[in-house]
Scaffold this motif. Structure first.
Motif, PDB file in Angstrom:
ATOM      1  N   ALA A  84      -2.178   6.496   3.133  1.00  0.00           N
ATOM      2  CA  ALA A  84      -1.655   5.188   2.739  1.00  0.00           C
ATOM      3  C   ALA A  84      -1.487   5.077   1.234  1.00  0.00           C
ATOM      4  O   ALA A  84      -0.665   4.301   0.747  1.00  0.00           O
ATOM      5  CB  ALA A  84      -2.574   4.078   3.242  1.00  0.00           C
ATOM      6  N   SER A  85      -2.254   5.874   0.456  1.00  0.00           N
ATOM      7  CA  SER A  85      -2.165   5.729  -0.998  1.00  0.00           C
ATOM      8  C   SER A  85      -0.837   6.238  -1.524  1.00  0.00           C
ATOM      9  O   SER A  85      -0.388   5.832  -2.585  1.00  0.00           O
ATOM     10  CB  SER A  85      -3.321   6.464  -1.663  1.00  0.00           C
ATOM     11  N   SER A  86      -0.201   7.160  -0.792  1.00  0.00           N
ATOM     12  CA  SER A  86       1.070   7.682  -1.287  1.00  0.00           C
ATOM     13  C   SER A  86       2.241   7.259  -0.411  1.00  0.00           C
ATOM     14  O   SER A  86       3.396   7.485  -0.762  1.00  0.00           O
ATOM     15  CB  SER A  86       1.007   9.210  -1.389  1.00  0.00           C
ATOM     16  N   ALA A  87       1.965   6.636   0.744  1.00  0.00           N
ATOM     17  CA  ALA A  87       3.067   6.163   1.597  1.00  0.00           C
ATOM     18  C   ALA A  87       3.706   4.939   0.947  1.00  0.00           C
ATOM     19  O   ALA A  87       3.047   4.206   0.204  1.00  0.00           O
ATOM     20  CB  ALA A  87       2.532   5.806   2.970  1.00  0.00           C
ATOM     21  N   ASP A  88       4.980   4.755   1.218  1.00  0.00           N
ATOM     22  CA  ASP A  88       5.691   3.618   0.642  1.00  0.00           C
ATOM     23  C   ASP A  88       4.998   2.315   1.051  1.00  0.00           C
ATOM     24  O   ASP A  88       4.517   1.560   0.218  1.00  0.00           O
ATOM     25  CB  ASP A  88       7.144   3.660   1.145  1.00  0.00           C
ATOM     26  N   THR A  89       4.974   2.060   2.364  1.00  0.00           N
ATOM     27  CA  THR A  89       4.219   0.900   2.851  1.00  0.00           C
ATOM     28  C   THR A  89       3.465   1.289   4.113  1.00  0.00           C
ATOM     29  O   THR A  89       3.885   2.191   4.848  1.00  0.00           O
ATOM     30  CB  THR A  89       5.131  -0.295   3.217  1.00  0.00           C
ATOM     31  N   THR A  90       2.388   0.601   4.358  1.00  0.00           N
ATOM     32  CA  THR A  90       1.590   0.819   5.563  1.00  0.00           C
ATOM     33  C   THR A  90       1.335  -0.547   6.180  1.00  0.00           C
ATOM     34  O   THR A  90       0.935  -1.483   5.476  1.00  0.00           O
ATOM     35  CB  THR A  90       0.241   1.471   5.193  1.00  0.00           C
ATOM     36  N   ASP A  91       1.588  -0.661   7.487  1.00  0.00           N
ATOM     37  CA  ASP A  91       1.333  -1.948   8.145  1.00  0.00           C
ATOM     38  C   ASP A  91      -0.158  -2.111   8.420  1.00  0.00           C
ATOM     39  O   ASP A  91      -0.847  -1.150   8.744  1.00  0.00           O
ATOM     40  CB  ASP A  91       2.090  -2.019   9.479  1.00  0.00           C
ATOM     41  N   GLY A 107     -16.727 -17.401  18.057  1.00  0.00           N
ATOM     42  CA  GLY A 107     -16.024 -16.202  18.493  1.00  0.00           C
ATOM     43  C   GLY A 107     -14.515 -16.360  18.475  1.00  0.00           C
ATOM     44  O   GLY A 107     -13.786 -15.456  18.880  1.00  0.00           O
ATOM     45  N   ASP A 108     -13.999 -17.521  17.990  1.00  0.00           N
ATOM     46  CA  ASP A 108     -12.542 -17.684  17.871  1.00  0.00           C
ATOM     47  C   ASP A 108     -12.001 -16.662  16.890  1.00  0.00           C
ATOM     48  O   ASP A 108     -12.605 -16.391  15.861  1.00  0.00           O
ATOM     49  CB  ASP A 108     -12.213 -19.082  17.344  1.00  0.00           C
ATOM     50  N   ARG A 109     -10.825 -16.120  17.227  1.00  0.00           N
ATOM     51  CA  ARG A 109     -10.231 -15.129  16.340  1.00  0.00           C
ATOM     52  C   ARG A 109      -8.812 -15.518  15.962  1.00  0.00           C
ATOM     53  O   ARG A 109      -8.141 -16.226  16.695  1.00  0.00           O
ATOM     54  CB  ARG A 109     -10.175 -13.753  17.050  1.00  0.00           C
ATOM     55  N   ALA A 110      -8.378 -15.055  14.813  1.00  0.00           N
ATOM     56  CA  ALA A 110      -6.987 -15.235  14.402  1.00  0.00           C
ATOM     57  C   ALA A 110      -6.609 -14.045  13.542  1.00  0.00           C
ATOM     58  O   ALA A 110      -7.490 -13.385  12.973  1.00  0.00           O
ATOM     59  CB  ALA A 110      -6.818 -16.526  13.601  1.00  0.00           C
ATOM     60  N   SER A 111      -5.325 -13.751  13.464  1.00  0.00           N
ATOM     61  CA  SER A 111      -4.921 -12.597  12.666  1.00  0.00           C
ATOM     62  C   SER A 111      -3.568 -12.822  12.031  1.00  0.00           C
ATOM     63  O   SER A 111      -2.794 -13.671  12.458  1.00  0.00           O
ATOM     64  CB  SER A 111      -4.878 -11.344  13.538  1.00  0.00           C
ATOM     65  N   ARG A 112      -3.296 -12.061  10.984  1.00  0.00           N
ATOM     66  CA  ARG A 112      -1.987 -12.068  10.325  1.00  0.00           C
ATOM     67  C   ARG A 112      -1.643 -10.635   9.985  1.00  0.00           C
ATOM     68  O   ARG A 112      -2.515  -9.882   9.542  1.00  0.00           O
ATOM     69  CB  ARG A 112      -2.012 -12.870   9.020  1.00  0.00           C
ATOM     70  N   SER A 113      -0.376 -10.275  10.157  1.00  0.00           N
ATOM     71  CA  SER A 113       0.007  -8.925   9.777  1.00  0.00           C
ATOM     72  C   SER A 113       0.566  -8.950   8.369  1.00  0.00           C
ATOM     73  O   SER A 113       1.138  -9.952   7.919  1.00  0.00           O
ATOM     74  CB  SER A 113       1.033  -8.367  10.760  1.00  0.00           C
ATOM     75  N   THR A 114       0.362  -7.848   7.652  1.00  0.00           N
ATOM     76  CA  THR A 114       0.866  -7.750   6.296  1.00  0.00           C
ATOM     77  C   THR A 114       1.063  -6.269   5.987  1.00  0.00           C
ATOM     78  O   THR A 114       0.921  -5.432   6.885  1.00  0.00           O
ATOM     79  CB  THR A 114      -0.097  -8.457   5.319  1.00  0.00           C
ATOM     80  N   THR A 115       1.440  -5.945   4.772  1.00  0.00           N
ATOM     81  CA  THR A 115       1.675  -4.536   4.459  1.00  0.00           C
ATOM     82  C   THR A 115       0.870  -4.121   3.243  1.00  0.00           C
ATOM     83  O   THR A 115       0.476  -4.940   2.430  1.00  0.00           O
ATOM     84  CB  THR A 115       3.158  -4.242   4.163  1.00  0.00           C
ATOM     85  N   PHE A 116       0.651  -2.813   3.164  1.00  0.00           N
ATOM     86  CA  PHE A 116      -0.066  -2.201   2.048  1.00  0.00           C
ATOM     87  C   PHE A 116       0.928  -1.323   1.304  1.00  0.00           C
ATOM     88  O   PHE A 116       1.664  -0.551   1.906  1.00  0.00           O
ATOM     89  CB  PHE A 116      -1.226  -1.367   2.597  1.00  0.00           C
ATOM     90  N   ASN A 117       0.974  -1.463  -0.024  1.00  0.00           N
ATOM     91  CA  ASN A 117       1.904  -0.651  -0.809  1.00  0.00           C
ATOM     92  C   ASN A 117       1.191   0.539  -1.423  1.00  0.00           C
ATOM     93  O   ASN A 117       0.177   0.377  -2.089  1.00  0.00           O
ATOM     94  CB  ASN A 117       2.493  -1.481  -1.944  1.00  0.00           C
ATOM     95  N   GLY A 118       1.765   1.715  -1.208  1.00  0.00           N
ATOM     96  CA  GLY A 118       1.212   2.915  -1.833  1.00  0.00           C
ATOM     97  C   GLY A 118       1.789   3.110  -3.225  1.00  0.00           C
ATOM     98  O   GLY A 118       2.647   2.346  -3.677  1.00  0.00           O
ATOM     99  N   ARG A 119       1.301   4.173  -3.887  1.00  0.00           N
ATOM    100  CA  ARG A 119       1.715   4.449  -5.255  1.00  0.00           C
ATOM    101  C   ARG A 119       3.187   4.867  -5.275  1.00  0.00           C
ATOM    102  O   ARG A 119       3.629   5.647  -4.441  1.00  0.00           O
ATOM    103  CB  ARG A 119       0.851   5.591  -5.787  1.00  0.00           C
ATOM    104  N   VAL A 120       3.923   4.358  -6.231  1.00  0.00           N
ATOM    105  CA  VAL A 120       5.329   4.748  -6.368  1.00  0.00           C
ATOM    106  C   VAL A 120       5.383   6.178  -6.869  1.00  0.00           C
ATOM    107  O   VAL A 120       4.734   6.514  -7.861  1.00  0.00           O
ATOM    108  CB  VAL A 120       6.051   3.802  -7.351  1.00  0.00           C
ATOM    109  N   GLN A 121       6.090   7.031  -6.118  1.00  0.00           N
ATOM    110  CA  GLN A 121       6.120   8.460  -6.488  1.00  0.00           C
ATOM    111  C   GLN A 121       7.089   8.701  -7.628  1.00  0.00           C
ATOM    112  O   GLN A 121       8.126   8.089  -7.704  1.00  0.00           O
ATOM    113  CB  GLN A 121       6.547   9.299  -5.277  1.00  0.00           C
TER     114      GLN A 121
END
Lengths: 468, 287
Positions: free
Chosen positions: A436-443, A454-468
């Motif tokens: 993930a550190s070198s990938a463009d984005t990681t979900d 015990g209620d749960r909630a979630s949100r999706s987002t992305t992780f940005n890796g280092r620009v090569q």
């Protein structure tokens, strides 16, 4: 040549008492609408500690709207927008089906004017007595009657202005403060302004508000069509008008009952007029006369313009339901209901845990001294309940990522106090050797779990890796 | 009024005005409407006397009530500052390292610090505090002069290499371009590159290590991990203030490069310095 008079004094109007179906309906509507208005702020609703126990409350200072079991926060303002759209469509629907039915039955100006006229009639008598009093000298009796009337109007007006402010803060507390003269000056100012407008608009301006101040009578012209049901006079049946005994005359005996009861002082027999608020009192008045002289009811009636030709030719008009149920009204109803269902649906799928995740994109990522890549996220957690809640945060991703919370020393648990929003800075890190550190984005998906329920909630987002 | 004209079709009186044979019907406005107009005119005149209104050569008439939007803003600000007085006093007396992030005081300091940072610090360090070439990134875990609250506060208070504050953090790297021959510079650069990158010439780096030990280790340390006492950067990590490729490092070695920061203690109040300290510490690299 002398200049014509460009300004005129108001012609006083003295509506006569009338009884009948529509009058009864209007009494009921007045009773219900005023009851809702005056009493709603006093309904209590237990929400537990830390939250107000007023069923309907617009809390401006903490930006909350409470409506029984529903609580709206500012970010959910779309509910209000949706309700306004529904109100607009509702007005279109009712106007296209029934003309100015809003004006005639439920408009506050109509309802309070009706109430003020009722008081006037109790104190000064019916139409003829009031005309005599109006023309008479300002003697002791006239002063007494007028003063009594104005005082009663003023009391109603004060109650009206007073009820308004109770919607904005705890009603019993405010009521105590108001009488102890310790309430906020804005409360008093609001009451004074609304008292004066109610007193002047209901007591003295009356139909002039509708004719000169309100835009709705103008807008309605664009919304009615030949199938719209509206109050009208069957001139083909009534004309030529005249006293009953004469030969070759229509059903109208020119008794002026319809004119005498009219709160806007017009003659419905002149056809549709801008001044007509379709309160239908002339229908009641005329039906009463028709019963007395043994003629069929409905000389003045709810009818549609499209039926005129058929009726003139002696044919039966279309049934009411065929006027009301037509594509236009059905489309309005459908749109209105669709938005209504959407709002109710949105209300029910509202998550118990309100979570937003906004990735910090300034900068896109941070390089740590060991070469690891860190992304920063602002996570907002809203706790709408009246008690403190404790949440556990975690993340799920196909790649190896680590989560850390600002200021938490490795703990991934946050406490959100009752009735408040918490902003937590969250760090997600990928080590140099992790893809993930070198990938463009990681979900990835951030999860929160209420540790107690015990209620749960979630949100999706992305992780940005280092620009090569 | 014998010469009143009545329009035949409508039975309405006309105003007597006629354009191309079209006559204007007279539908009189209510008289109260006219009175309302007069009242608004009187109100308007009164308003321009009571409030600032009429433009003059310099400025406008000030109005009898002496109202000004500026004064109102000043009042609002003063009112808010009065509300925050307790928090400000607490901020000045609190032991910063004892504050928990969930404390109200900590949250207040972070938001106060954030707004000061945007106004005063973002010009060099960037609005997201990510820095730029020559201006340190404040989000990472690498600190030139120390990343604990006391060190950050000292740096903000006194600044770096400025002449305004006697206590400013100070150090100076020599320009080795005038001291060392070119081949020694090439080798020491290769040694520095070798500390964080596997992609290097080990023979050359081996030669550079002696040059480093003789010339650089005093400040940067025997293992090149830097020294916060003198603000000497860690050369073995992945973070470079002026760039980490050979050309950038060569330029730094030859000419010496370092930044300057104002002494904010001379410009900001104590509570503002402390608020910015807390804010910077909370950005992710705080120690």
């Amino acid at each position: 040549m002398s200049t014509p008079k460009l300004y005129a004094a108001r012609e006083p109007i003295f509506p006569r008492r009338v009884s009948g179906t529509f009058r009864r309906l209007k009494w009921w509507i007045m009773f219900v609408t005023l009851g809702i208005y005056y009493l709603t702020p006093w309904i209590r609703w237990d929400r537990g500690p830390n939250l107000p126990d007023q069923a309907v409350l617009i809390d401006m200072s903490s930006r909350r709207f409470f409506f029984f079991w529903i609580e709206i926060w500012p970010h959910e303002f779309y509910f209000v927008a949706g309700l306004l759209i529904m109100a607009g469509l509702g007005l279109f629907l009712f106007t296209s089906a029934l003309g100015r039915v809003w004006c005639g039955y439920t408009c506050p100006q109509t309802v309070w004017t009706d109430l003020f006229i009722l008081v006037e009639r109790w104190i000064e008598g019916d139409r003829n007595a009031r005309i005599r009093l109006h023309r008479g000298k300002w003697d002791l009796r006239k002063w007494r009657l007028r003063l009594v009337k104005w005082v009663v109007w003023l009391l109603i007006a004060m109650a009206t202005g007073g009820a308004w402010v109770f919607y904005f803060t705890d009603a019993p507390t405010l009521a105590r403060d108001l009488f102890a003269f310790t309430a906020h000056p804005i409360a008093y100012a609001t009451i004074v302004v609304l008292t004066m407008t109610t007193f002047v608009f209901g007591g003295f301006m009356r139909e002039q508000v509708c004719i000169y101040m309100c835009p709705w009578p103008r807008i309605q012209a664009a919304m009615m069509d030949p199938d719209t049901l509206t109050v009208a006079y069957r001139d083909w049946r009534g004309e030529p008008r005249g006293k009953q005994k004469a030969e070759g005359l229509g059903d109208c005996i020119d008794c002026m009952a319809c004119v005498n009861v009219c709160p806007t002082g017009i003659d419905i027999r002149n056809g549709q007029q801008m001044e007509c608020i379709t309160c239908a009192l002339c229908i009641d008045a005329c039906d009463g006369i028709m019963d007395k002289i043994g003629k069929p009811r409905g000389l003045i009636d709810y009818m549609a313009l499209s039926d005129e030709t058929a009726e003139r030719a002696g044919k039966a008009p279309k049934p009411i339901w065929r006027h009301v149920l037509r594509p236009r009204t059905l489309i309005y109803t459908f749109m209105w209901a669709a938005i209504g269902f959407a709002l109710v649906y949105a209300l029910f799928i509202r998550s118990d845990i309100e979570l937003t995740v906004s990735p910090v994109r300034n900068p896109m990522y941070v390089v740590q001294s060991d070469g690891a890549i860190r992304n920063i996220y602002d996570v907002r957690l809203r706790n709408k309940s009246g008690s403190d809640r404790r949440f556990h945060l975690s993340l799920i991703s196909e790649e190896i990522l680590r989560i850390q919370l600002e200021g938490k020393d490795g703990m991934i648990i946050v406490d959100v106090p009752a009735d408040s929003t918490l902003l937590q800075r969250v760090y997600i890190t990928a080590r140099t050797q992790d893809p993930a550190s070198s990938a463009d984005t990681t979900d990835l998906r951030l999860w929160v779990e209420d540790l107690e329920t015990g209620d749960r909630a979630s949100r999706s987002t992305t992780f940005n890796g280092r620009v090569q | 009024m014998t010469d009143r004209k009545i329009d035949e079709t409508t039975g309405t009186e006309t105003t007597g005005h006629s354009w191309d044979g079209i006559e204007e019907l007279n539908n009189p406005l209510p008289r109260w409407w006219l009175w309302t107009l007069y009242v608004t005119i009187v109100w308007g005149i009164g308003y321009t006397i009571a409030y600032p209104a009429w433009p003059m050569i310099s400025g406008a008439t000030s109005g009898l009530l002496g109202y000004s939007t500026r004064a109102e803003v000043a009042e609002d600000i003063a009112a808010h500052e009065a509300l925050n007085e307790g928090l400000v006093a607490d901020l000045n007396s609190a032991d910063l390292s004892a504050l928990a992030p969930s404390d109200d005081l900590h949250r207040y300091a972070v938001s106060r610090g954030a707004s000061i940072f945007r106004a005063q610090c973002s010009q060099c360090h960037g609005s997201g505090a990510a820095g730029a070439v020559g201006y340190p990134n404040l989000l990472d875990d690498d600190w030139l002069w120390g990343g604990d609250l006391a060190s950050i506060e000292y740096t903000i208070e006194h600044g770096v290499r400025n002449e305004a504050d006697f206590d400013a953090r100070y150090s100076q790297m020599p320009a080795f371009g005038e001291i060392l021959p070119a081949d020694e510079i090439t080798s020491v650069v290769e040694y520095v590159v070798s500390l964080s990158s596997p992609d290097h010439d080990s023979g050359l780096a081996e030669m550079g290590s002696t040059v480093f030990a003789d010339n650089c280790a005093t400040c940067h340390g025997d293992t090149a991990l830097g020294d916060r006492e003198v603000g000497a950067p860690n050369l073995a990590d992945a973070i470079w203030l002026f760039g980490g490729d050979r050309a950038a490092i060569t330029k730094t070695v030859e000419n010496a490069r370092f930044g300057v920061m104002p002494a904010w203690g001379l410009r900001l109040s104590d509570e503002d310095v402390r608020a910015v300290t807390i804010y910077v510490h909370s950005l992710g690299g705080g120690e």
